[in-house]
Design a protein around this motif. Sequence first.
Motif, PDB file in Angstrom:
ATOM      1  N   MET A 174      35.393  31.688  45.150  1.00  0.00           N
ATOM      2  CA  MET A 174      35.544  31.283  43.767  1.00  0.00           C
ATOM      3  C   MET A 174      36.328  32.324  42.978  1.00  0.00           C
ATOM      4  SD  MET A 174      35.126  28.963  41.529  1.00  0.00           S
ATOM      5  CE  MET A 174      34.582  27.914  42.844  1.00  0.00           C
ATOM      6  N   SER A 175      36.083  33.598  43.281  1.00  0.00           N
ATOM      7  CA  SER A 175      36.803  34.638  42.549  1.00  0.00           C
ATOM      8  C   SER A 175      38.302  34.591  42.857  1.00  0.00           C
ATOM      9  CB  SER A 175      36.232  36.026  42.854  1.00  0.00           C
ATOM     10  OG  SER A 175      36.389  36.345  44.214  1.00  0.00           O
ATOM     11  N   GLN A 176      38.656  34.207  44.076  1.00  0.00           N
ATOM     12  CA  GLN A 176      40.075  34.110  44.421  1.00  0.00           C
ATOM     13  C   GLN A 176      40.746  32.985  43.628  1.00  0.00           C
ATOM     14  OE1 GLN A 176      40.916  33.592  48.574  1.00  0.00           O
ATOM     15  NE2 GLN A 176      43.080  34.026  48.308  1.00  0.00           N
ATOM     16  N   LEU A 177      40.066  31.873  43.428  1.00  0.00           N
ATOM     17  CA  LEU A 177      40.602  30.779  42.622  1.00  0.00           C
ATOM     18  C   LEU A 177      40.837  31.245  41.188  1.00  0.00           C
ATOM     19  CD1 LEU A 177      41.378  27.792  42.216  1.00  0.00           C
ATOM     20  CD2 LEU A 177      38.952  27.358  41.733  1.00  0.00           C
ATOM     21  N   ALA A 178      39.889  31.977  40.642  1.00  0.00           N
ATOM     22  CA  ALA A 178      40.038  32.495  39.275  1.00  0.00           C
ATOM     23  C   ALA A 178      41.213  33.459  39.188  1.00  0.00           C
ATOM     24  CB  ALA A 178      38.747  33.183  38.832  1.00  0.00           C
ATOM     25  N   LEU A 179      41.351  34.333  40.172  1.00  0.00           N
ATOM     26  CA  LEU A 179      42.444  35.309  40.154  1.00  0.00           C
ATOM     27  C   LEU A 179      43.806  34.633  40.306  1.00  0.00           C
ATOM     28  CD1 LEU A 179      40.802  38.120  42.310  1.00  0.00           C
ATOM     29  CD2 LEU A 179      41.276  38.187  39.845  1.00  0.00           C
ATOM     30  N   ILE A 180      43.904  33.698  41.224  1.00  0.00           N
ATOM     31  CA  ILE A 180      45.178  33.002  41.431  1.00  0.00           C
ATOM     32  C   ILE A 180      45.522  32.158  40.211  1.00  0.00           C
ATOM     33  CG2 ILE A 180      46.315  31.192  42.783  1.00  0.00           C
ATOM     34  CD1 ILE A 180      44.814  32.364  45.254  1.00  0.00           C
ATOM     35  N   SER A 181      44.554  31.416  39.685  1.00  0.00           N
ATOM     36  CA  SER A 181      44.801  30.580  38.503  1.00  0.00           C
ATOM     37  C   SER A 181      45.179  31.449  37.304  1.00  0.00           C
ATOM     38  CB  SER A 181      43.560  29.757  38.160  1.00  0.00           C
ATOM     39  OG  SER A 181      43.255  28.883  39.209  1.00  0.00           O
ATOM     40  N   GLY A 182      44.452  32.536  37.102  1.00  0.00           N
ATOM     41  CA  GLY A 182      44.762  33.435  35.993  1.00  0.00           C
ATOM     42  C   GLY A 182      46.153  34.023  36.103  1.00  0.00           C
ATOM     43  N   THR A 183      46.542  34.380  37.320  1.00  0.00           N
ATOM     44  CA  THR A 183      47.875  34.935  37.533  1.00  0.00           C
ATOM     45  C   THR A 183      48.958  33.887  37.268  1.00  0.00           C
ATOM     46  OG1 THR A 183      46.974  36.468  39.179  1.00  0.00           O
ATOM     47  CG2 THR A 183      49.345  36.098  39.215  1.00  0.00           C
ATOM     48  N   ILE A 184      48.756  32.690  37.758  1.00  0.00           N
ATOM     49  CA  ILE A 184      49.737  31.617  37.531  1.00  0.00           C
ATOM     50  C   ILE A 184      49.825  31.278  36.048  1.00  0.00           C
ATOM     51  CG2 ILE A 184      50.218  29.164  37.936  1.00  0.00           C
ATOM     52  CD1 ILE A 184      49.089  29.604  40.806  1.00  0.00           C
ATOM     53  N   PHE A 185      48.666  31.148  35.389  1.00  0.00           N
ATOM     54  CA  PHE A 185      48.678  30.853  33.952  1.00  0.00           C
ATOM     55  C   PHE A 185      49.367  31.966  33.169  1.00  0.00           C
ATOM     56  CE2 PHE A 185      44.590  28.075  34.156  1.00  0.00           C
ATOM     57  CZ  PHE A 185      45.335  26.983  34.552  1.00  0.00           C
ATOM     58  N   GLY A 186      49.110  33.219  33.527  1.00  0.00           N
ATOM     59  CA  GLY A 186      49.758  34.338  32.846  1.00  0.00           C
ATOM     60  C   GLY A 186      51.260  34.324  33.040  1.00  0.00           C
ATOM     61  N   LEU A 187      51.682  34.120  34.263  1.00  0.00           N
ATOM     62  CA  LEU A 187      53.112  34.048  34.576  1.00  0.00           C
ATOM     63  C   LEU A 187      53.785  32.934  33.779  1.00  0.00           C
ATOM     64  CD1 LEU A 187      55.557  34.697  36.609  1.00  0.00           C
ATOM     65  CD2 LEU A 187      54.673  32.730  37.867  1.00  0.00           C
ATOM     66  N   LEU A 188      53.183  31.748  33.811  1.00  0.00           N
ATOM     67  CA  LEU A 188      53.771  30.608  33.116  1.00  0.00           C
ATOM     68  C   LEU A 188      53.752  30.787  31.598  1.00  0.00           C
ATOM     69  CD1 LEU A 188      52.471  27.572  35.212  1.00  0.00           C
ATOM     70  CD2 LEU A 188      54.777  28.557  35.172  1.00  0.00           C
ATOM     71  N   SER A 189      52.746  31.462  31.078  1.00  0.00           N
ATOM     72  CA  SER A 189      52.719  31.645  29.623  1.00  0.00           C
ATOM     73  C   SER A 189      53.843  32.564  29.171  1.00  0.00           C
ATOM     74  CB  SER A 189      51.360  32.145  29.141  1.00  0.00           C
ATOM     75  OG  SER A 189      51.111  33.446  29.591  1.00  0.00           O
ATOM     76  N   VAL A 190      54.196  33.551  29.979  1.00  0.00           N
ATOM     77  CA  VAL A 190      55.340  34.409  29.642  1.00  0.00           C
ATOM     78  C   VAL A 190      56.633  33.609  29.726  1.00  0.00           C
ATOM     79  CG1 VAL A 190      56.672  36.445  30.326  1.00  0.00           C
ATOM     80  CG2 VAL A 190      54.175  36.540  30.324  1.00  0.00           C
ATOM     81  N   VAL A 191      56.777  32.815  30.780  1.00  0.00           N
ATOM     82  CA  VAL A 191      57.973  31.979  30.938  1.00  0.00           C
ATOM     83  C   VAL A 191      58.077  30.981  29.785  1.00  0.00           C
ATOM     84  CG1 VAL A 191      59.071  30.204  32.379  1.00  0.00           C
ATOM     85  CG2 VAL A 191      58.077  32.235  33.443  1.00  0.00           C
ATOM     86  N   PHE A 192      56.968  30.281  29.483  1.00  0.00           N
ATOM     87  CA  PHE A 192      56.988  29.290  28.412  1.00  0.00           C
ATOM     88  C   PHE A 192      57.196  29.947  27.055  1.00  0.00           C
ATOM     89  CE2 PHE A 192      54.082  26.280  31.046  1.00  0.00           C
ATOM     90  CZ  PHE A 192      55.158  25.935  31.844  1.00  0.00           C
ATOM     91  N   GLY A 193      56.622  31.115  26.855  1.00  0.00           N
ATOM     92  CA  GLY A 193      56.822  31.830  25.600  1.00  0.00           C
ATOM     93  C   GLY A 193      58.280  32.200  25.387  1.00  0.00           C
ATOM     94  N   ALA A 194      58.919  32.679  26.436  1.00  0.00           N
ATOM     95  CA  ALA A 194      60.342  33.012  26.349  1.00  0.00           C
ATOM     96  C   ALA A 194      61.174  31.750  26.134  1.00  0.00           C
ATOM     97  CB  ALA A 194      60.791  33.734  27.614  1.00  0.00           C
ATOM     98  N   PHE A 195      60.820  30.688  26.839  1.00  0.00           N
ATOM     99  CA  PHE A 195      61.511  29.407  26.683  1.00  0.00           C
ATOM    100  C   PHE A 195      61.417  28.920  25.239  1.00  0.00           C
ATOM    101  CE2 PHE A 195      61.303  24.669  27.203  1.00  0.00           C
ATOM    102  CZ  PHE A 195      62.596  24.470  27.656  1.00  0.00           C
ATOM    103  N   GLY A 196      60.221  29.031  24.664  1.00  0.00           N
ATOM    104  CA  GLY A 196      60.027  28.608  23.285  1.00  0.00           C
ATOM    105  C   GLY A 196      60.781  29.472  22.297  1.00  0.00           C
ATOM    106  N   ALA A 197      60.747  30.779  22.516  1.00  0.00           N
ATOM    107  CA  ALA A 197      61.376  31.702  21.579  1.00  0.00           C
ATOM    108  C   ALA A 197      62.897  31.660  21.627  1.00  0.00           C
ATOM    109  CB  ALA A 197      60.892  33.126  21.856  1.00  0.00           C
ATOM    110  N   HIS A 198      63.460  31.364  22.777  1.00  0.00           N
ATOM    111  CA  HIS A 198      64.909  31.451  22.915  1.00  0.00           C
ATOM    112  C   HIS A 198      65.620  30.099  22.987  1.00  0.00           C
ATOM    113  CE1 HIS A 198      64.643  35.744  23.301  1.00  0.00           C
ATOM    114  NE2 HIS A 198      63.703  35.593  24.224  1.00  0.00           N
ATOM    115  N   ILE A 199      65.011  29.137  23.631  1.00  0.00           N
ATOM    116  CA  ILE A 199      65.688  27.853  23.821  1.00  0.00           C
ATOM    117  C   ILE A 199      65.160  26.797  22.852  1.00  0.00           C
ATOM    118  CG2 ILE A 199      66.118  25.984  25.457  1.00  0.00           C
ATOM    119  CD1 ILE A 199      66.050  28.170  27.664  1.00  0.00           C
ATOM    120  N   LEU A 200      63.842  26.675  22.784  1.00  0.00           N
ATOM    121  CA  LEU A 200      63.271  25.624  21.943  1.00  0.00           C
ATOM    122  C   LEU A 200      63.384  25.937  20.456  1.00  0.00           C
ATOM    123  CD1 LEU A 200      60.060  24.646  23.920  1.00  0.00           C
ATOM    124  CD2 LEU A 200      62.287  23.516  23.890  1.00  0.00           C
TER     125      LEU A 200
END
Length: 126
Positions: free
Chosen positions: A1-27
């Motif tokens: 269960m801890s591995q699921l939390a770590l992987i999900s947290g890492t993916i969500f963190g990565l995507l939030s940086v990507v989406f944040g940059a996308f929003g700030a620069h393109i959108l």
Amino acid sequence: MSQLALISGTIFGLLSVVFGAFGAHILKKKLNVAQLQSFETGVKYQMYHAIVLLILGFEFQNSATMNAYIIYSFILGTILFSFSIYGLVLSSANHKKLRFLGPITPLGGLFLIIGWMLLLIKLINF
């Protein structure tokens, strides 16, 4: 269960940086102020819960049922809340608003609230 939390947290963190940059620069050029604020809300909540999932992943070393409910609530809540906001904002910007996503956002918020309530209960009973 801890591995699921770590992987999900890492993916969500990565995507939030990507989406944040996308929003700030393109959108920024395509969205109005209210739409951009909504998009940023989705990004912020995604990052907050990415961090929470990482902390829980390192903290929850056993696979107790309560731990699983907390992690699943945060994962499902983040997906439903943030990603429905992204879909609503982007579809609205293209003048083809996906209205069916509207009720999904508060459902995601409800799962986030449930995750926080379960975490509180776990800590009180610790």
